[in-house]
Structures are given as structure tokens and as C-alpha cells.
Design an enzyme around this catalytic site. Structure first.
Site, PDB file in Angstrom:
ATOM      1  N   ASP A  94      -3.688  -5.156  -2.582  1.00  0.00           N
ATOM      2  CA  ASP A  94      -2.278  -5.453  -2.349  1.00  0.00           C
ATOM      3  C   ASP A  94      -2.032  -6.906  -2.752  1.00  0.00           C
ATOM      4  OD1 ASP A  94       0.195  -6.101  -1.115  1.00  0.00           O
ATOM      5  OD2 ASP A  94      -0.097  -4.521   0.366  1.00  0.00           O
ATOM      6  N   GLY A  96      -0.234  -9.121  -1.410  1.00  0.00           N
ATOM      7  CA  GLY A  96      -0.002 -10.047  -0.307  1.00  0.00           C
ATOM      8  C   GLY A  96       1.456 -10.265   0.012  1.00  0.00           C
ATOM      9  N   GLY A  97       2.343  -9.735  -0.817  1.00  0.00           N
ATOM     10  CA  GLY A  97       3.767  -9.976  -0.619  1.00  0.00           C
ATOM     11  C   GLY A  97       4.286  -9.479   0.709  1.00  0.00           C
ATOM     12  N   TYR A  98       3.878  -8.277   1.104  1.00  0.00           N
ATOM     13  CA  TYR A  98       4.361  -7.719   2.375  1.00  0.00           C
ATOM     14  C   TYR A  98       3.856  -8.535   3.555  1.00  0.00           C
ATOM     15  CZ  TYR A  98       4.831  -4.589   6.365  1.00  0.00           C
ATOM     16  OH  TYR A  98       5.135  -4.069   7.595  1.00  0.00           O
ATOM     17  N   ASP A 148       5.641  -9.190  -5.318  1.00  0.00           N
ATOM     18  CA  ASP A 148       7.049  -8.808  -5.206  1.00  0.00           C
ATOM     19  C   ASP A 148       7.650  -9.358  -3.925  1.00  0.00           C
ATOM     20  OD1 ASP A 148       5.560  -7.148  -3.530  1.00  0.00           O
ATOM     21  OD2 ASP A 148       6.926  -5.461  -3.737  1.00  0.00           O
ATOM     22  N   GLN A 195      11.329  -1.836  -6.606  1.00  0.00           N
ATOM     23  CA  GLN A 195      12.060  -2.201  -5.399  1.00  0.00           C
ATOM     24  C   GLN A 195      13.511  -1.733  -5.532  1.00  0.00           C
ATOM     25  OE1 GLN A 195      10.997  -3.116  -2.590  1.00  0.00           O
ATOM     26  NE2 GLN A 195       8.961  -3.983  -2.936  1.00  0.00           N
ATOM     27  N   GLY A 222       8.801  -0.947  -0.691  1.00  0.00           N
ATOM     28  CA  GLY A 222       9.967  -1.145   0.156  1.00  0.00           C
ATOM     29  C   GLY A 222      10.347   0.018   1.032  1.00  0.00           C
ATOM     30  N   ASP A 272      -1.633   4.712   0.729  1.00  0.00           N
ATOM     31  CA  ASP A 272      -2.493   3.942   1.623  1.00  0.00           C
ATOM     32  C   ASP A 272      -1.773   3.795   2.950  1.00  0.00           C
ATOM     33  OD1 ASP A 272      -1.683   0.833   2.300  1.00  0.00           O
ATOM     34  OD2 ASP A 272      -0.661   1.597   0.512  1.00  0.00           O
ATOM     35  N   CYS A 310     -12.110  21.414  11.683  1.00  0.00           N
ATOM     36  CA  CYS A 310     -12.622  20.273  10.911  1.00  0.00           C
ATOM     37  C   CYS A 310     -14.142  20.323  10.842  1.00  0.00           C
ATOM     38  CB  CYS A 310     -12.158  18.971  11.575  1.00  0.00           C
ATOM     39  SG  CYS A 310     -12.772  17.469  10.789  1.00  0.00           S
ATOM     40  N   CYS A 312     -15.997  17.608   9.858  1.00  0.00           N
ATOM     41  CA  CYS A 312     -16.505  16.243   9.783  1.00  0.00           C
ATOM     42  C   CYS A 312     -17.708  16.083  10.727  1.00  0.00           C
ATOM     43  CB  CYS A 312     -15.410  15.240  10.128  1.00  0.00           C
ATOM     44  SG  CYS A 312     -15.078  15.029  11.899  1.00  0.00           S
ATOM     45  N   CYS A 315     -16.663  16.203  14.545  1.00  0.00           N
ATOM     46  CA  CYS A 315     -16.313  17.519  15.088  1.00  0.00           C
ATOM     47  C   CYS A 315     -17.511  18.467  15.081  1.00  0.00           C
ATOM     48  CB  CYS A 315     -15.156  18.112  14.305  1.00  0.00           C
ATOM     49  SG  CYS A 315     -13.580  17.251  14.590  1.00  0.00           S
ATOM     50  N   HIS A 341     -13.388  10.524  12.249  1.00  0.00           N
ATOM     51  CA  HIS A 341     -12.713  11.815  12.186  1.00  0.00           C
ATOM     52  C   HIS A 341     -11.374  11.694  11.462  1.00  0.00           C
ATOM     53  CE1 HIS A 341     -10.603  15.486  13.253  1.00  0.00           C
ATOM     54  NE2 HIS A 341      -9.617  14.722  13.692  1.00  0.00           N
TER      55      HIS A 341
END
Length: 378
Positions: A94, A96-98, A148, A195, A222, A272, A310, A312, A315, A341
Site C-alpha cells: 500500500d 501509505g496514503g490511507y 493518492d 478515486q 475510496g 485485501d 471447513c 483447515c 477445524c 481458521h
């Protein structure tokens, strides 16, 4: 299959949805893809090998957090982010803007960038498009994000338009900085970020500007900032279609499982979110019939797995009763197992979506998922 830099292939479509792959030098990313968030060079409560075993082809790291601690230059001296954290597959960073606009104190925005005070120690920094790209290059990121400016969707029309236009100027500067980065551009990719909040015309102008600059992939930015699922889906009904069909489309910061299913139906390829890891640390597990709070007293003697459907490792081994005990007792293992999980659940959902698209059965899968997932929520 691997590629020297970046190669996106669409293998099948079903309506607006696509399934395919992104080939990169560190491995192939199957799409639609979910990227577990490794903000500070770790997917919290999980070892990298366990993240890979869950099915993740790529994880996300964050420029803002890593520039402050331990420092991008230090990570570079230690061999780059992959060697530093023991993850050999692709990493998207990322810009870093957010974070700089949501976590940092005393921010001051200008055409140069964002000046801010660190939330860790009060030190002053300037994060500009050029510095963001430099940090991501030092980290040796595989997919670099343009820098951004994000503003709330509730901002005035003039504020939303001005932020979008500045983001496009910063996108050009990000692209120029990326292209001037020595060998790094020959081994990596850069995504632009669309955006424009919820405005169709602003999103169109943003997309046109990004396409003119040219990027390897395009993010829808955004959203997932409090506007609600209905408004987000209304935006996704038009925003992905404004972006090139032959490039990956990445919806940043999303989200809940039913958000992801709806976004895939609307043409999104990458996601993400901190939700599976953050929820795991606070006692929430995702299941096929909806999320459950393992702290609830009714699970104290419940001897079935978190999700009977599941497969995994969690589980397959432990019961709800044991996990209830661990979480209520504050044991570290509780957070680890709940997180593992949840990451498996998210990656299994992506695999199911890929299979459904390839089989031309996405609509029936999505409808069945929503009916079942919304049936039981606690």
C-alpha cells in the site's frame, strides 16, 4: 508459471466476473485473490508458512508503518521485505496514503505531499508520491501502489473533485518515480488508484486519467470507508467497467465475505482486508453460516469444530469448547488458532469463487452462499 515482471491472463468469465492469474517472478497469483494484510512485516498471529498453507498467493505490506518502524532503509540493508519476514511469494505494498490521513497526527496536505506527525513518536515526516515509491522500492515490493489522496465520501462535491484531481497528478508523479527507479521497474509492477468517491462522472474522469498514464493494474480506492454495502455495490456497478478489461482490478480494503462475493460478481479481481486477522484476535470466527463470537457462553461445552464444513488444521483438530476456553482465558494460542481458521476461510472462499466462475456457476454459488451465510449471525 512465472514471469520476469507481470503477466495477467483471464482464463474464464461469468457475467462481469473473471478468473485467471497474474504471473510474477516470485510466483503466480490466482484471481480472484485475497491478500492477507501483513501491515508491519507480519500477518498478525500467523507464521508465513501457515499463511501460504492456507492458500494465499500474495500478502500486503504497508509503506506508512514500515517507513516508521523499522524503516525502509533498514529493511533494504537486511535484504528486502521478503527475506526480512521470511515470505518468498509476491508482496503488494500500500502506498501509505490511507494510513497517513487516518492514523497520523497534525497532517498538512499540499501539492508536494502530506506532512505528518508520527503516531509512534511524534517525529515529523513528508510522504510524497516520490518518497512513497522510493520506500516501496527499498522494500522490494512486487506490486507498488501509486500515492493518492483519500477524502470521506460525505465530503462536498468540490472537495471530492479536488482530491480526485490531485490524486491523478500524484499518479503521474508516482509513475514517473517508478520508471526512474533503476532495475526495480524491470522486475515489478505498479497499480494506479481510481478515486472519485461515489460519483460516476468523477470515477470516469479518474479512470480516463489513469489509463492515459498507463499502469499494470488498477485499484478502486475510496470505498469501504463507512458508506455501507448498498452504496459500495452501487459504485461497483459502474466503477470496474470504467477500467481496462485486460488488467487486474483491485478493490482496496474489502472486506466482509459477502462484500467480496458481491464485488467479484461486479468484476473485481483482488482484495485485501484486516478483517480475518483482526476478528480472529478478538474472538470472532467466520463460518459458512455466518460469523460467530467464540466468547459466548453457549460454546463452553460445544464439541464441534468452528465450522464443520471447513478442513483447515484448526477445524480438523480442536473444538469450539477448547477455543472458547483459550479466548476467554486470554491465551495467545486462542488468537493464533482463530486467525488461522479465518485466513483459511477467506482463501477457501476465493478458491470456491474461482471454481464457480470457471464452471459458469457463479450466480448459483453466490446466491447459495448469501442465503447460507446470512442465516446465522451472532
Amino acid at each position: 508459471m512465472t514471469a520476469d515482471r507481470f503477466a495477467f491472463t483471464i482464463a474464464a468469465t461469468d457475467g462481469a466476473a473473471r478468473t485467471g492469474s497474474i504471473a510474477m517472478r516470485r510466483g503466480t497469483i490466482r484471481t480472484p485473490a485475497f491478500m492477507p494484510v501483513g501491515t508491519a512485516a507480519t500477518v498478525k498471529a500467523m507464521k508465513p508458512a501457515d499463511v501460504a498453507a492456507a492458500g494465499a498467493d500474495i500478502i500486503l505490506g504497508n509503506t506508512y508503518h514500515l517507513m516508521l518502524r523499522p524503516g525502509a532503509e533498514r529493511v533494504a540493508r537486511l535484504g528486502g521485505l521478503h527475506d526480512f519476514m521470511g515470505w518468498s511469494k509476491p508482496i503488494l505494498t500500500d502506498s501509505g496514503g490511507y494510513q497517513v490521513m487516518s492514523l497520523a497526527d497534525l497532517t498538512k496536505r499540499s501539492e508536494a505531499g502530506v506532512s505528518f506527525k508520527s503516531h509512534l513518536d511524534g517525529s515529523r515526516h513528508l510522504l510524497s508520491p516520490e518518497r512513497s515509491i522510493e520506500i516501496q522500492r527499498l522494500l522490494d515490493s512486487d506490486i507498488v501502489m501509486a500515492f493518492d489522496e483519500l477524502v470521506p465520501t460525505t465530503s462536498t462535491r468540490d472537495v471530492r473533485a479536488a482530491a480526485m484531481e490531485r490524486s491523478m497528478r500524484w499518479a503521474r508523479r508516482s509513475r514517473d518515480a517508478f520508471d526512474g527507479g533503476g532495475e526495480h521497474p524491470t522486475r515489478t509492477a505498479i497499480f494506479g488508484i481510481q478515486q472519485g468517491a461515489l460519483d460516476e462522472d468523477l470515477r470516469r474522469s479518474s479512470a480516463d486519467a489513469l489509463i492515459e498514464i498507463g499502469f499494470d493494474g488498477y485499484a478502486v480506492g475510496g470505498l469501504a470507508v463507512g458508506e455501507g454495502q448498498e452504496a459500495m455495490f452501487a459504485c461497483l456497478d459502474f466503477a470496474p467497467g470504467q477500467l481496462p478489461a485486460d488488467k487486474p482490478r483491485y478493490l482496496m480494503g474489502v472486506g466482509k465475505p459477502d462484500d467480496i462475493v458481491g464485488a467479484v460478481e461486479r468484476g473485481i479481481d483482488m482484495f485485501d482486508c484486516v478483517m480475518p486477522t483482526r476478528s480472529g484476535r478478538t474472538g470472532q470466527a467466520f463460518t459458512r453460516t455466518g460469523p460467530i463470537n467464540i466468547r459466548n457462553a453457549k460454546f463452553a461445552e460445544d464439541q464441534i469444530p468452528l465450522d464443520p464444513a471447513c478442513d483447515c488444521p484448526v477445524c480438523s483438530t480442536w473444538t469450539r469448547a477448547y477455543l472458547h476456553h483459550l479466548v476467554r482465558a486470554g491465551e495467545m494460542l486462542g488468537a493464533m488458532l482463530m486467525t488461522e481458521h479465518n485466513v483459511w476461510f477467506y482463501e477457501a472462499l476465493m478458491a470456491d469463487l474461482r471454481h464457480a466462475i470457471a464452471a459458469q456457476a457463479l450466480s448459483s454459488f453466490a446466491n447459495m452462499f448469501r442465503e447460507r451465510y446470512r442465516g446465522t449471525k451472532e
